[in-house]
Each structure stands twice: as structure tokens, then as C-alpha cells.
Design an enzyme around this catalytic site. Structure first.
Site, PDB file in Angstrom:
ATOM      1  N   ASP A  39     -17.249  11.227  37.815  1.00 24.30           N
ATOM      2  CA  ASP A  39     -18.187  12.339  37.888  1.00 24.30           C
ATOM      3  C   ASP A  39     -18.060  12.947  39.278  1.00 24.30           C
ATOM      4  O   ASP A  39     -17.540  12.310  40.203  1.00 24.30           O
ATOM      5  CB  ASP A  39     -19.625  11.866  37.635  1.00 24.30           C
ATOM      6  N   VAL A  67     -13.434  18.043  38.321  1.00 24.11           N
ATOM      7  CA  VAL A  67     -12.428  18.306  37.291  1.00 24.11           C
ATOM      8  C   VAL A  67     -11.696  19.628  37.482  1.00 24.11           C
ATOM      9  O   VAL A  67     -10.646  19.844  36.873  1.00 24.11           O
ATOM     10  CB  VAL A  67     -13.045  18.257  35.873  1.00 24.11           C
ATOM     11  N   ASN A  93     -15.490  15.463  29.480  1.00 24.91           N
ATOM     12  CA  ASN A  93     -16.872  15.809  29.166  1.00 24.91           C
ATOM     13  C   ASN A  93     -17.566  16.632  30.240  1.00 24.91           C
ATOM     14  O   ASN A  93     -18.674  17.111  30.027  1.00 24.91           O
ATOM     15  CB  ASN A  93     -17.668  14.511  28.918  1.00 24.91           C
ATOM     16  N   SER A 146     -18.961  23.104  22.424  1.00 31.00           N
ATOM     17  CA  SER A 146     -20.370  23.385  22.145  1.00 31.00           C
ATOM     18  C   SER A 146     -20.453  24.245  20.897  1.00 31.00           C
ATOM     19  O   SER A 146     -19.524  25.024  20.594  1.00 31.00           O
ATOM     20  CB  SER A 146     -21.020  24.125  23.323  1.00 31.00           C
ATOM     21  N   SER A 148     -22.163  26.654  20.870  1.00 28.62           N
ATOM     22  CA  SER A 148     -22.195  28.007  21.444  1.00 28.62           C
ATOM     23  C   SER A 148     -20.813  28.653  21.428  1.00 28.62           C
ATOM     24  O   SER A 148     -20.693  29.875  21.548  1.00 28.62           O
ATOM     25  CB  SER A 148     -22.729  27.969  22.883  1.00 28.62           C
ATOM     26  N   TYR A 159     -20.924  30.683  29.305  1.00 34.75           N
ATOM     27  CA  TYR A 159     -20.913  29.381  28.627  1.00 34.75           C
ATOM     28  C   TYR A 159     -20.294  29.512  27.240  1.00 34.75           C
ATOM     29  O   TYR A 159     -19.418  28.723  26.855  1.00 34.75           O
ATOM     30  CB  TYR A 159     -22.341  28.832  28.537  1.00 34.75           C
ATOM     31  N   LYS A 163     -16.703  27.763  26.200  1.00 36.56           N
ATOM     32  CA  LYS A 163     -16.699  26.732  25.161  1.00 36.56           C
ATOM     33  C   LYS A 163     -15.864  27.156  23.953  1.00 36.56           C
ATOM     34  O   LYS A 163     -15.234  26.322  23.295  1.00 36.56           O
ATOM     35  CB  LYS A 163     -18.126  26.381  24.750  1.00 36.56           C
TER      36      LYS A 163
END
Length: 251
Positions: A39, A67, A93, A146, A148, A159, A163
């Protein structure tokens, strides 16, 4: 170090969030599994590890990684190989939300950050994992997309767009690497309770819940999808966008 017989090795980026923590807990409890958890936030990663069950069935390694930086993602994969001898599964993730606003009110920086983390982060995971998995002749890569990316959320264009790109990325990568024995899929969650909702008034949360026929879920409602895609049970599944959204996309 050579691979330990009969064990699988899973690396998870974005392991410090609500979903990453729940995935880590699920997989840590599964048979013969060693984990490399990463993370960008050390406190969040520490909290995930502290929440793992005492009777984990394997070893746990931790690494800090942004990332959006390929070298940092590659270092996570190298840690898995150096420590455990192989990489069977990558769960990519890590992700970020953009500020709430209509498209003309969003700054270039809002778009760039969303693309760097959500899209380039997934690309970097694939780039880092594929050479290892190709040499093994097997592997599973699971991206977090997602719902979305399949529907339209007002005031959330960066977003949604990123996605949607992750979904298409999974499909293209699935086609490109199938002959190498590598499966690539993504999970498309609906809205689930997490820290990002802490500051929302109850009526706002109610409105979001009303869009989901089964109501808002929790991160633990999603872990079965990741467990499946990480396992041999999904050996004939690639290029899929597995929707787990409480019915959000059904109407």
C-alpha cells in the site's frame, strides 16, 4: 529461493483500504497461501496486517508502493519471487476517487491523478507480473474496476472513465496472455461502506443505498469474487468483468 511445494503466492496492491484489508483477511485464511501486501500508506498497511487472523495459513510480507510508479510495483513482485520463489496471483486493487464535480469544473490534475493511479497502476501491475507468470506458464491477475465503469455516475467522470478503462484493459490483457497460461479478470463492485462515507450526512448515504436493490454492502460482501478469481475454480475464466453490486446495475 525456490518455490515451496504446493503453496500459492499472492501479491495485493492497495491492501491498506477497506476492500484491500477484507481481501487480505479472506486469502490469509485460505489453505497454503503466502501473501505480499502493499500500500502507499504505512499506517493503513499496518492496520491490515494487525487485523489478519492469528491462524493464517502462510507467511506475510509487506512493502510500501505507489502503484503509479512502475519501479515500486516491480519491487513488490520481486519481493514475492525472492521470498517465496514464484507469483501465482496479482490482485491490483489500489485506486482513488476524484473530487465530486461536473466535468467542466474538474481540473486537469483531478483527471491526471485518477488516470495515474486507477489506470496506470493496473498497467504497471500487469507489466510487472507478466514476465514472472510467463516464465511459470501460469498465473492469475485480478484488477479492481467498478460498476461505475459500466454505468454513468453524475459528478464522477474521472472515476467512471478510468474504471471503464480498467475493464477494457482486463479484456485486452486476457486475450494477449491467454496462450501464456495467464488469466486476467476484473471485479466491478457497487458501493460498499468504507471510510469515504464517514463524512456523508445520513440522507446522502440513504440515497446511495436506495440505488442498490440489496442495499449497501460491505467489503466482506466482495471478497468471494476475488477468492474465486484467485483460485483454480476459475481456471476457464478470463477477460470477465465480475459484477458484485447489490443489484445496482440490474434496472
Amino acid at each position: 529461493m525456490s518455490a515451496r511445494q504446493g503453496r500459492r503466492v499472492i501479491a495485493i496492491t492497495g491492501a491498506g483500504g477497506a476492500l484491500g484489508g477484507a481481501i487480505s483477511q479472506q486469502l490469509a485464511g485460505e489453505r497454503s497461501t503466502d501473501l505480499v501486501l502493499s500500500d502507499v500508506s504505512a499506517p493503513s498497511l499496518d492496520a491490515t496486517v494487525a487485523g489478519l487472523p492469528d491462524d493464517t495459513n502462510g507467511s506475510i510480507e509487506m512493502a510500501l508502493a505507489d502503484v503509479s510508479d512502475f519501479a515500486q510495483v516491480e519491487s513488490v513482485i520481486k519481493l514475492a519471487v525472492e521470498r517465496f520463489g514464484r507469483l501465482d496471483v496479482l490482485i491490483s486493487n489500489a485506486g482513488v476517487l476524484a473530487p465530486n464535480g461536473r466535468i467542466h469544473n474538474l481540473a486537469t490534475e483531478d483527471w491526471e491523478r485518477a488516470f495515474r493511479v486507477n489506470v496506470l497502476g493496473a498497467v504497471n501491475g500487469i507489466r510487472a507480473a507478466v514476465p514472472v507468470m510467463r516464465s511459470q506458464g501460469s498465473g492469475s491477475i485480478v484488477l479492481t474496476a467498478s460498476v461505475s465503469g459500466l454505468t454513468a455516475w453524475s459528478h464522477a467522470a474521472p472515476y467512471c472513465a478510468t474504471k471503464a478503462a480498467v475493464i477494457q484493459l482486463a479484456k485486452v490483457a486476457a486475450v494477449e496472455y491467454a496462450r501464456d497460461g495467464i488469466r486476467v479478470n476484473c471485479v466491478c463492485p457497487g458501493t460498499f461502506r468504507s471510510a469515504i462515507h464517514d463524512d456523508l450526512p445520513p440522507e446522502a448515504l440513504d440515497a446511495i443505498s436506495d440505488r442498490h436493490p440489496l442495499g449497501l454492502g460491505s467489503a466482506t460482501d466482495l471478497v468471494g469474487a476475488y477468492s474465486y478469481l484467485a483460485s483454480d475454480a476459475s481456471r476457464w475464466t478470463t477477460g470477465s468483468a465480475l459484477v458484485v453490486d447489490g443489484g445496482y446495475s440490474a434496472p
